[in-house]
Enzyme design. Sequence first.
Site, PDB file in Angstrom:
ATOM      1  CG  HIS A  80      -1.956   1.118   1.109  1.00 24.91           C
ATOM      2  ND1 HIS A  80      -2.874   1.317   2.115  1.00 24.91           N
ATOM      3  CD2 HIS A  80      -1.795   2.492   0.423  1.00 24.91           C
ATOM      4  CE1 HIS A  80      -3.485   2.403   1.963  1.00 24.91           C
ATOM      5  NE2 HIS A  80      -3.026   3.356   1.000  1.00 24.91           N
ATOM      6  CD  GLU A 128       0.837   5.632  -1.477  1.00 24.11           C
ATOM      7  OE1 GLU A 128       1.490   5.343  -0.527  1.00 24.11           O
ATOM      8  OE2 GLU A 128      -0.685   5.578  -1.395  1.00 24.11           O
ATOM      9  CG  HIS A 132       2.768   8.883   1.685  1.00 19.20           C
ATOM     10  ND1 HIS A 132       2.408   9.412   3.125  1.00 19.20           N
ATOM     11  CD2 HIS A 132       1.666   8.406   1.209  1.00 19.20           C
ATOM     12  CE1 HIS A 132       1.024   9.335   2.992  1.00 19.20           C
ATOM     13  NE2 HIS A 132       0.419   8.652   1.799  1.00 19.20           N
TER      14      HIS A 132
END
Length: 267
Positions: A80, A128, A132
């Site tokens: 994930h 992502e 992040h």
Amino acid sequence: MLRSALPLLLCLGAAAPWMGEEHQEDYKHGRRDAEPHSDKAFCSWKCLKFTLQWPGGFCVSLDSWSHCRIPLNIHNWTIHGLWPQRALDCCRCWPIFHSDVQELEAELDELWPSLLKTKSSFLFWKQEWDKHGVCAACVEGMNSPLRYFQISLKLRGQFDIHKALDAAGIRPSCQQPYKLSEVQSVLAPVLGDQHEIQCVTDDKDREVWFQVKIPLSHNLTVGCDHKPLLRDEPGPGRSFSPGHPCPAQLPLFYFPIDHQQPHRPCG
């Protein structure tokens, strides 16, 4: 407390500032810096969460069953994300291009696929990275899109959840529930004793396992003291509840993957 050190992955180093010669090196890897960031602000985080999702439970967690798809080549836990916790003032000006991860694409398609019909795998990876990866990039070993995804893939190989569970006889099933404590005891030697097993409640009030979060320190050793915000963010672009810690007092279901009916693998 179990704290097993991971091997050094791709020459990880300490937090690296975005200045001087390294600024020039990072630019070669795709960085487009528009404004400076102080090391204190940009690298304020201390812990990461490496999060894996189980496709057989992921689709159950979606708000709408029609959103889910599981590619036919997916039979295992998938990534994930790798998320710095409570990161502040990260650069939003470092784009990712398909060419940045092209050499990893086959491995990413297998281990980090999008499970949403509305989102391509590259868009998933892009989101992502944008949210992040740029926060993680203050660590020298992750200071480019390529390095960030390489590290994530290395971590996925390190944390072989399926192998550990299968060896202990914990296998996907529609009929066989498991106790949270027995799952935790199997995974603790692999993931450390601070890992979090997350569930969603399906329409039959069953607690369905769909995700596990593994805390890592700044240098990627297992375990980190992290005080979460009121709601830790599950990641960008999610269309479902982030779930909840699986309750200790209730049976936990580890649903199999059903490629034809991914949203209802057990009816």
